[in-house]
Design a protein around this motif. Structure first.
Motif, PDB file in Angstrom:
ATOM      1  N   TRP A 170     -59.438  -2.009  -2.106  1.00  0.00           N
ATOM      2  CA  TRP A 170     -60.589  -2.077  -1.217  1.00  0.00           C
ATOM      3  C   TRP A 170     -60.995  -3.519  -0.931  1.00  0.00           C
ATOM      4  CZ3 TRP A 170     -61.411   1.503   1.913  1.00  0.00           C
ATOM      5  CH2 TRP A 170     -61.371   2.848   1.567  1.00  0.00           C
ATOM      6  N   ALA A 171     -60.820  -4.399  -1.907  1.00  0.00           N
ATOM      7  CA  ALA A 171     -61.131  -5.813  -1.658  1.00  0.00           C
ATOM      8  C   ALA A 171     -60.267  -6.363  -0.534  1.00  0.00           C
ATOM      9  CB  ALA A 171     -60.943  -6.624  -2.936  1.00  0.00           C
ATOM     10  N   LEU A 172     -58.972  -6.048  -0.552  1.00  0.00           N
ATOM     11  CA  LEU A 172     -58.083  -6.518   0.514  1.00  0.00           C
ATOM     12  C   LEU A 172     -58.497  -5.950   1.858  1.00  0.00           C
ATOM     13  CD1 LEU A 172     -55.464  -8.172   1.096  1.00  0.00           C
ATOM     14  CD2 LEU A 172     -54.245  -5.972   0.988  1.00  0.00           C
ATOM     15  N   VAL A 173     -58.802  -4.666   1.901  1.00  0.00           N
ATOM     16  CA  VAL A 173     -59.239  -4.042   3.152  1.00  0.00           C
ATOM     17  C   VAL A 173     -60.520  -4.703   3.663  1.00  0.00           C
ATOM     18  CG1 VAL A 173     -60.114  -1.903   4.169  1.00  0.00           C
ATOM     19  CG2 VAL A 173     -58.097  -1.843   2.689  1.00  0.00           C
ATOM     20  N   GLY A 174     -61.381  -5.127   2.745  1.00  0.00           N
ATOM     21  CA  GLY A 174     -62.614  -5.798   3.136  1.00  0.00           C
ATOM     22  C   GLY A 174     -62.425  -7.218   3.622  1.00  0.00           C
ATOM     23  N   GLY A 211     -47.801  -0.799  -0.501  1.00  0.00           N
ATOM     24  CA  GLY A 211     -48.788  -1.203   0.488  1.00  0.00           C
ATOM     25  C   GLY A 211     -48.824  -2.701   0.681  1.00  0.00           C
ATOM     26  N   ASP A 212     -49.997  -3.209   1.068  1.00  0.00           N
ATOM     27  CA  ASP A 212     -50.154  -4.624   1.412  1.00  0.00           C
ATOM     28  C   ASP A 212     -50.747  -5.467   0.294  1.00  0.00           C
ATOM     29  OD1 ASP A 212     -49.157  -4.198   3.992  1.00  0.00           O
ATOM     30  OD2 ASP A 212     -51.144  -3.595   4.740  1.00  0.00           O
ATOM     31  N   VAL A 213     -51.151  -4.845  -0.811  1.00  0.00           N
ATOM     32  CA  VAL A 213     -51.735  -5.607  -1.918  1.00  0.00           C
ATOM     33  C   VAL A 213     -50.628  -6.310  -2.695  1.00  0.00           C
ATOM     34  CG1 VAL A 213     -53.085  -5.486  -4.049  1.00  0.00           C
ATOM     35  CG2 VAL A 213     -53.668  -3.998  -2.112  1.00  0.00           C
ATOM     36  N   ASP A 214     -50.831  -7.584  -2.980  1.00  0.00           N
ATOM     37  CA  ASP A 214     -49.887  -8.326  -3.819  1.00  0.00           C
ATOM     38  C   ASP A 214     -50.211  -8.005  -5.278  1.00  0.00           C
ATOM     39  OD1 ASP A 214     -48.300 -10.145  -5.187  1.00  0.00           O
ATOM     40  OD2 ASP A 214     -48.627 -11.772  -3.750  1.00  0.00           O
ATOM     41  N   ILE A 215     -49.623  -6.933  -5.754  1.00  0.00           N
ATOM     42  CA  ILE A 215     -49.932  -6.432  -7.093  1.00  0.00           C
ATOM     43  C   ILE A 215     -49.565  -7.465  -8.156  1.00  0.00           C
ATOM     44  CG2 ILE A 215     -49.400  -4.665  -8.809  1.00  0.00           C
ATOM     45  CD1 ILE A 215     -51.152  -3.667  -6.522  1.00  0.00           C
TER      46      ILE A 215
END
Length: 255
Positions: A170-174, A211-215
């Motif tokens: 959610w942080a990335l989406v924000g 997805g798009d998060v750099d885990i």
């Protein structure tokens, strides 16, 4: 509130049980699945919680399975009005913190709204502290509403002293950089929700790594600031049982 950890350590792994809320299984069966998958612990949320079960039985099952308990999710209404139930549910589990999982968009619509909820949370912190419980907050994306001075979430962080459970998806989406945010929060971030998402006009939930998060960057940052827990969460898995297994596999070796 002073947030800090005395020594560097590796984060433990857990799953937030909201991820498997659609399983047709009782809590004990779900906990056995969590242990069999290889998680170090569990985060209670929603109906899968000692708030809706016999705490002593839950505690016995956790001991049998050698599962630890990450600070659980408890909604704002329960935190405000039924702290006796919280004490009874979580005292046998030696829980030392509670996570507020949601505040609606109205609380981040203006600087005045942010300041008002900050005052409310300060009072709630004091009440929980009397029970030996710290308070953490879990973000979504609406906390990043743009105010004149910047993101509402930044004002929220300045105006509060609560600990943070950062949801990296959610942080990335924000519009945030989750790894940088983790480092900036330092020892104020006690645990992470390891959630992967795609960004864009219609964000979607994905399995970790899809997805798009750099885990990997988030895990590296978590280790640098000694985060306690890496907690897998998938808001809408097609197959909750399979997602539970995949989450453990994706976090294997990261904790």
């Amino acid at each position: 509130m002073t947030w800090g950890r005395d020594a560097q350590h590796m984060p433990r792994t857990a799953i937030n049980l909201y991820s498997v809320r659609n399983l047709d299984a009782d809590l004990e069966s779900v906990l056995r699945r969590v242990a069999d998958a290889g998680y170090d612990g569990v985060q209670f949320a929603g109906d899968y919680s000692p708030l809706h079960a016999e705490p002593a039985t839950v505690a016995a099952t956790l001991r049998q399975l050698d599962l630890a308990v990450a600070p659980p999710h408890v909604d704002l209404e329960t935190l405000r009005t039924d702290r006796e139930a919280i004490r009874e549910a979580f005292a046998p589990l030696e829980v030392d913190a509670i996570v507020l999982p949601w505040l609606d968009e109205a609380h981040f619509a203006s600087a005045e709204a942010v300041d008002a909820i900050a005052d409310d949370l300060a009072a709630l912190e004091s009440a929980l502290e009397a029970d030996g419980l710290d308070l953490l907050y879990h973000n979504h994306d609406h906390e990043y509403t743009a105010l004149e001075e910047g993101a509402a979430y930044d004002r929220f962080l300045r105006q509060t002293t609560v600990g943070i459970e950062l949801d990296v998806g959610w942080a990335l989406v924000g519009g945030d950089d989750p790894a940088r945010r983790i480092r900036n929060l330092g020892d104020r971030v006690g645990q992470l929700h390891m959630k992967d998402m795609t960004t864009g006009s219609e964000p979607t939930f994905t399995e970790l790594g899809e997805g798009d998060v750099d885990i990997a960057a988030c895990v590296d940052a978590a280790r640098e600031v000694d985060v306690d827990w890496l907690i897998y969460e998938h808001d809408d898995p097609d197959d909750p049982a399979a997602s539970l297994e995949r989450g453990a596999t994706a976090l294997e070796g990261r904790g």
